[in-house]
Design an enzyme around this catalytic site. Structure first.
Site, PDB file in Angstrom:
ATOM      1  N   CYS A 129      39.385  41.633  12.224  1.00  0.00           N
ATOM      2  CA  CYS A 129      39.549  41.869  10.789  1.00  0.00           C
ATOM      3  C   CYS A 129      41.008  41.661  10.366  1.00  0.00           C
ATOM      4  O   CYS A 129      41.903  42.325  10.876  1.00  0.00           O
ATOM      5  CB  CYS A 129      39.103  43.280  10.432  1.00  0.00           C
ATOM      6  SG  CYS A 129      39.206  43.620   8.666  1.00  0.00           S
TER       7      CYS A 129
ATOM      8  N   ASN B 137      34.177  30.164  17.059  1.00  0.00           N
ATOM      9  CA  ASN B 137      33.907  30.531  15.664  1.00  0.00           C
ATOM     10  C   ASN B 137      34.974  29.891  14.776  1.00  0.00           C
ATOM     11  O   ASN B 137      36.145  29.850  15.144  1.00  0.00           O
ATOM     12  CB  ASN B 137      33.928  32.056  15.536  1.00  0.00           C
ATOM     13  CG  ASN B 137      33.763  32.551  14.108  1.00  0.00           C
ATOM     14  OD1 ASN B 137      34.501  33.415  13.661  1.00  0.00           O
ATOM     15  ND2 ASN B 137      32.813  32.021  13.379  1.00  0.00           N
ATOM     16  N   GLY B 138      34.539  29.395  13.624  1.00  0.00           N
ATOM     17  CA  GLY B 138      35.478  28.843  12.662  1.00  0.00           C
ATOM     18  C   GLY B 138      35.123  27.438  12.235  1.00  0.00           C
ATOM     19  O   GLY B 138      35.036  26.531  13.070  1.00  0.00           O
TER      20      GLY B 138
ATOM     21  N   GLY C 254      29.563  32.086  10.662  1.00  0.00           N
ATOM     22  CA  GLY C 254      29.804  33.075   9.620  1.00  0.00           C
ATOM     23  C   GLY C 254      29.597  32.488   8.246  1.00  0.00           C
ATOM     24  O   GLY C 254      28.474  32.338   7.761  1.00  0.00           O
ATOM     25  N   ARG C 255      30.690  32.080   7.598  1.00  0.00           N
ATOM     26  CA  ARG C 255      30.616  31.633   6.211  1.00  0.00           C
ATOM     27  C   ARG C 255      29.707  30.420   6.012  1.00  0.00           C
ATOM     28  O   ARG C 255      29.213  30.189   4.905  1.00  0.00           O
ATOM     29  CB  ARG C 255      32.030  31.321   5.699  1.00  0.00           C
ATOM     30  CG  ARG C 255      32.922  32.552   5.571  1.00  0.00           C
ATOM     31  CD  ARG C 255      34.352  32.163   5.226  1.00  0.00           C
ATOM     32  NE  ARG C 255      34.948  31.338   6.256  1.00  0.00           N
ATOM     33  CZ  ARG C 255      35.873  30.402   6.040  1.00  0.00           C
ATOM     34  NH1 ARG C 255      36.295  30.168   4.818  1.00  0.00           N
ATOM     35  NH2 ARG C 255      36.370  29.710   7.044  1.00  0.00           N
TER      36      ARG C 255
END
Length: 375
Positions: free
Chosen positions: A106, A208-209, A232-233
């Site tokens: 985070c 991730n990314g 994720g997004r």
């Protein structure tokens, strides 16, 4: 097709839904699982360990899994090793989940300024203590962790953190290829994912990314050698991406290009599921509002109609607005690509003196454990 082993759980294809605050609740996980045919791993929203141990009412709702969710995957966030250990023991004793993931990614200032989130791995002894408590209390449950590259380019922590994870018995690590300073701006550093895989060959490494499509996921695995991907997004307003990911990994044709009529049907179902989960139709529709722009990205929908959908307060109101759309619109070219937060920050707010000594763990406040997530 590759498979990912998380303790006793086989994840095939090796695709994981990233925990996202306010997003990856049970209704959204249901949609993603339906499109994937139940294949993949779908992680809950981030759960703070203190709130779990104290049996906070909101938290106890967030940890509810659908009967069809297997394995049940829960992400925990905590800054105190003792509290983390108690939370993990509670999960084991009460059979609340089948897999535990720990959040060290985070970048939100109100968390990092207290020494939590992506700031925490800089303090190597504290990271080790938290992982030790989690693993030692987890019994047969696999424990994984998600992290970023570090605080900024001058204070990278991911290689040390990966080695500590191996030494403490963590089952797998996921790396978001950005620093906390980048937040969600710029381009994810996939080379860092490759370096982490070389550094900790003993356990699976997930990347991730910047995975916006199934082809991106396949390319990440080819280029980095990682064992799986965390999305994720890329799935915001696109829960059918998980169907595409299954098709891509299984080598079958047919990525989803739904016309607006099908997208509207998914939007309506998403809002309905939220209402059923919350126990109140109005609150469910209100909670859905944040998803409207993501679902409609690329389609020719005027700003006034988008506004109406984004302030709907009932399913009937949503239905009326959706019926006014040109539902015969085909899937628009260029509708994929970045969604959600895309801004950078360039600066990380930290406790005074935090970067002076990675082994001095003083200065961490319990206030770091706030009900927020990301990473």
């Amino acid at each position: 097709m590759t498979q990912l082993q998380i303790g006793p759980h086989v994840v095939q294809p090796p695709v994981v839904l990233a925990p996202m605050a306010g997003i990856t609740n049970a209704p959204f996980r249901t949609l993603c699982r339906e499109f994937s045919g139940g294949k993949g791993l779908f992680v809950s929203e981030m759960i703070t360990t203190r709130a779990l141990v104290e049996r906070n009412e909101k938290t106890m709702q967030l940890i509810r899994f659908d009967d069809t969710e297997r394995p049940r995957s829960m992400q925990l966030y905590g800054v105190d090793p003792v509290t983390v250990g108690k939370a993990v023991r509670m999960i084991v004793d009460e059979d609340l989940a089948d897999h535990i993931d720990l959040n060290f990614g985070c970048p939100v200032p109100k968390v990092t300024r207290k020494g939590g989130g992506s700031a925490l791995p800089f303090k190597r002894p504290l990271l080790r203590a938290i992982l030790n408590e989690a693993v030692s209390n987890a019994g047969a449950l696999p424990v994984t962790m998600k992290m970023r590259k570090g605080i900024n380019d001058e204070h990278l922590t991911y290689l040390d953190a990966g080695r500590i994870a191996v030494e403490e018995g963590v089952t797998a690590v996921a790396l978001h290829g950005r620093t906390a300073a980048q937040h969600y701006g710029g381009t994810a550093d996939w080379d860092a994912i490759a370096r982490l895989k070389e550094h900790v060959p003993e356990i699976p490494v997930l990347g991730n990314g910047d995975i916006w499509s199934a082809d991106d996921a396949l390319r990440m695995m080819r280029e980095t050698g990682c064992d799986g991907v965390v999305v994720g997004r890329g799935c915001l307003g696109r829960p059918w991406l998980f169907g595409d990911l299954v098709a891509g990994f299984e080598g079958t044709d047919g990525y989803a290009t739904p016309p607006l009529r099908e997208v509207a049907t998914v939007m309506r179902r998403h809002a309905e599921l939220l209402g059923e989960w919350i126990g109140d139709e109005t609150r469910g529709v209100i909670d859905f509002r944040k998803h409207v722009a993501w679902y409609l990205k690329g389609f020719s929908v005027g700003s006034e109609m988008r506004r109406k959908l984004a302030i709907s307060s009932s399913l009937a109101e949503m239905d009326a607005h959706l019926s006014e759309l040109d539902l015969d619109q085909a899937w628009p070219e260029g509708a994929d690509g970045p969604r959600g937060r895309t801004s950078g920050n360039g600066r990380v707010v930290l406790p005074d003196g935090w970067l002076k000594d990675p082994y001095d763990c003083s200065g961490l406040s319990a206030d770091a454990e706030l009900d927020t997530s990301g990473g």
